[in-house]
Design an enzyme around this catalytic site. Structure first.
Site, PDB file in Angstrom:
ATOM      1  N   PHE A 197       0.850  -1.191   0.000  1.00  0.00           N
ATOM      2  CA  PHE A 197       0.000   0.000   0.000  1.00  0.00           C
ATOM      3  C   PHE A 197       0.893   1.250   0.000  1.00  0.00           C
ATOM      4  CE2 PHE A 197      -2.826   3.211   1.771  1.00  0.00           C
ATOM      5  CZ  PHE A 197      -3.988   2.963   1.067  1.00  0.00           C
ATOM      6  N   ASP A 223       1.191  -5.054   9.036  1.00  0.00           N
ATOM      7  CA  ASP A 223       0.089  -4.134   8.753  1.00  0.00           C
ATOM      8  C   ASP A 223      -1.171  -4.988   8.592  1.00  0.00           C
ATOM      9  OD1 ASP A 223      -1.854  -2.595   7.441  1.00  0.00           O
ATOM     10  OD2 ASP A 223      -0.339  -1.211   6.683  1.00  0.00           O
ATOM     11  N   TYR A 240     -11.268   1.880   9.935  1.00  0.00           N
ATOM     12  CA  TYR A 240     -12.430   2.162   9.075  1.00  0.00           C
ATOM     13  C   TYR A 240     -12.725   1.096   8.034  1.00  0.00           C
ATOM     14  CZ  TYR A 240      -8.600   4.347   6.361  1.00  0.00           C
ATOM     15  OH  TYR A 240      -7.427   4.605   5.715  1.00  0.00           O
ATOM     16  N   LYS A 241     -11.944   0.013   8.010  1.00  0.00           N
ATOM     17  CA  LYS A 241     -12.207  -1.040   7.024  1.00  0.00           C
ATOM     18  C   LYS A 241     -13.081  -2.120   7.667  1.00  0.00           C
ATOM     19  CE  LYS A 241      -8.219   0.401   4.366  1.00  0.00           C
ATOM     20  NZ  LYS A 241      -6.771   0.343   4.212  1.00  0.00           N
ATOM     21  N   ARG A 260     -12.117  -4.433  -7.761  1.00  0.00           N
ATOM     22  CA  ARG A 260     -11.888  -5.006  -6.445  1.00  0.00           C
ATOM     23  C   ARG A 260     -13.230  -5.126  -5.703  1.00  0.00           C
ATOM     24  NH1 ARG A 260      -8.275  -2.214  -1.754  1.00  0.00           N
ATOM     25  NH2 ARG A 260      -9.928  -0.689  -1.925  1.00  0.00           N
TER      26      ARG A 260
HETATM   27  C1  LIG Z   1      -6.013   1.427   4.196  1.00  0.00           C
HETATM   28  C2  LIG Z   1      -4.565   1.227   4.421  1.00  0.00           C
HETATM   29  C3  LIG Z   1      -3.806   2.227   5.015  1.00  0.00           C
HETATM   30  C4  LIG Z   1      -4.435   3.543   5.385  1.00  0.00           C
HETATM   31  O1  LIG Z   1      -3.601   4.481   5.934  1.00  0.00           O
HETATM   32  P1  LIG Z   1      -4.203   5.863   6.473  1.00  0.00           P
HETATM   33  O2  LIG Z   1      -3.112   6.452   7.248  1.00  0.00           O
HETATM   34  O3  LIG Z   1      -5.429   5.526   7.264  1.00  0.00           O
HETATM   35  O4  LIG Z   1      -4.629   6.668   5.288  1.00  0.00           O
HETATM   36  C5  LIG Z   1      -2.447   1.964   5.246  1.00  0.00           C
HETATM   37  N1  LIG Z   1      -1.902   0.784   4.901  1.00  0.00           N
HETATM   38  C6  LIG Z   1      -2.629  -0.202   4.302  1.00  0.00           C
HETATM   39  C7  LIG Z   1      -1.985  -1.493   3.945  1.00  0.00           C
HETATM   40  C8  LIG Z   1      -3.970   0.006   4.042  1.00  0.00           C
HETATM   41  O5  LIG Z   1      -4.683  -0.944   3.453  1.00  0.00           O
END
Ligand SMILES: *Cc1c(COP(=O)(O)O)cnc(C)c1O
Length: 411
Positions: A125, A196, A221-222, A370
């Protein structure tokens, strides 16, 4: 291919079926994007009304004590700990995932002072690799970040590497890493592992301590349904906590914040990984999501997740043979998270047409459609109908309408 009646029987027999009612699911919408923004728990509006109108509106600053606002980061951390195989003393809710990645990386570099490389996989990500890049760019050359293809990770496990930052379930493909094996292989070379869990916390059973994980971060938030921009969490194994002098040494990570001392003294344990005043509105909404998640048995969640993703792949491939869809997620469910991705050269307009027809997924460059499956509220019938609508869109050519090719700011 299974017919609708068989699918409806799966819903009737689903042990998690009752959870669906706890979520606000808009009429006429099939929501397959809970891996990006979870659905709102029905308890959230009343809770937010209370927090805004009573706690903030009437009780104002007294709420820090009266409603234990100050305890929220640890209270929520304790709830998350149960979902990820950690002790309550090892998890705190604070800041955002990106910020917590920075905290974890900088802590790992301190814990491994003779090493200078932070390692991750290409295609991780973006924020993960960007945070690494920022950290190394500001280190006057003392820290180097290294981004290598997933298949080559282990060949880079060596004495220079301080930390490996790795995402358990890949955001684009859903590829699921073996936490136990990677942690062990990295630690054998003296590398600290930061997991992560953004795309896995709340979607599958996780046992950080059984894997001897060093640190972890994750998103509210996921799959935890904490609301847009919800605060994130950080896990630091108990054995490491006291050895870290936080680089983000904010006042709420101080041992005695209300001494207002000139001298920073890290709080004992996980509390030192807090930084700023907690976002009470955000945390209150997250609490609604967590209250539901802690009631769910994660093994049942995983079983249903596998069944939903298997069903979607089966349906799409049976209905759309010859339409140019190619599975981008692993076919083996054992190494697939709770999402299914397909490559398609016209992925963007097809996804826009799907959204317009009530099926919400998302698009990731260059060509990935997705679909996220959230076992607590996604039904088997949702999956069946989503595939049926995709078939309609492809067979009718509805996706070819020009407006579906106009790019929006957020894909
Ligand atoms: C959604 C996600 C993030 C989100 O990071 P924010 O700081 O909340 O914007 C980070 N890493 C991964 C792997 C994600 O899927």
């Amino acid at each position: 291919m299974r017919n609708l009646e068989e699918i409806q029987r799966l819903d009737a027999e689903d042990p998690l079926a009752a959870f669906r009612d706890r979520f606000e699911l808009p009429a006429g919408m099939i929501y397959l994007d809970g891996n990006s923004l979870g659905v709102m728990p029905k308890s959230a509006p009343a809770k937010m009304k209370d927090v805004v109108e009573t706690q903030w509106g009437q009780h104002l600053i007294t709420s820090w004590n009266r409603h234990d606002w100050i305890g929220l980061p640890r209270r929520l951390g304790g709830m998350i700990a149960g979902l990820i195989g950690a002790k309550p003393e090892e998890v705190v809710v604070a800041d955002s995932t990106s910020i917590n990645i920075f905290k974890a990386l900088s802590a790992a570099l301190q814990l491994n002072p003779d090493r200078s490389v932070i390692l991750s996989e290409s295609g991780n990500f973006p924020t993960n690799v960007y945070m690494m890049q920022g950290l190394s760019a500001n280190s006057s050359g003392s820290i180097r970040h290294q981004i290598v293809p997933t298949g080559e990770l282990e060949t880079h496990f060596n004495d220079d590497v301080a930390a490996l930052l790795i995402t358990q379930a890949h955001y684009k493909t859903g590829y699921l890493h073996d936490m136990q094996a990677i942690t062990k292989a990295a630690q054998e070379k003296g590398i600290l592992v930061i997991w992560d869990l953004c795309h896995s916390a709340g979607a599958l059973p996780i046992d950080l301590n059984a894997c001897n994980a060093d640190m972890a971060v994750g998103c509210g938030y996921k799959y935890l349904n904490g609301g847009p921009g919800a605060p994130a969490f950080i896990f630091v194994a108990e054995r490491h906590q006291e050895k870290v002098m936080p680089v983000l040494s904010g006042w709420l990570g101080h041992a005695h914040p209300f001494d207002f001392s000139d001298q920073y003294e890290p709080a004992p344990g996980i509390d030192r990984f807090k930084c700023s005043s907690p976002s009470i509105l955000g945390m209150s909404a997250l609490e609604c999501g967590l209250e539901i998640a802690v009631e769910a048995d994660m093994t049942s969640v995983r079983m249903k997740s596998v069944a939903l993703t298997e069903l979607f792949i089966e349906q799409v491939e049976a209905r759309l043979d010859g339409h140019g869809f190619e599975l981008a997620s692993p076919r083996d469910p054992a190494i697939r998270g709770s999402q299914v991705s397909f490559h398609h050269e016209n992925g963007y307009p097809i996804m826009q047409a799907l959204i317009d027809h009530g099926v919400i997924g998302d698009f990731r460059d260059p060509d990935i459609l997705r679909f996220g499956f959230t076992p607590l509220y996604t039904s088997y019938e949702d999956v069946w109908r989503a595939a049926e609508i995709l078939q309609d869109i492809m067979e009718s050519g509805a996706w070819r309408e020009a407006r579906y090719s106009v790019r929006a700011a957020v894909t």
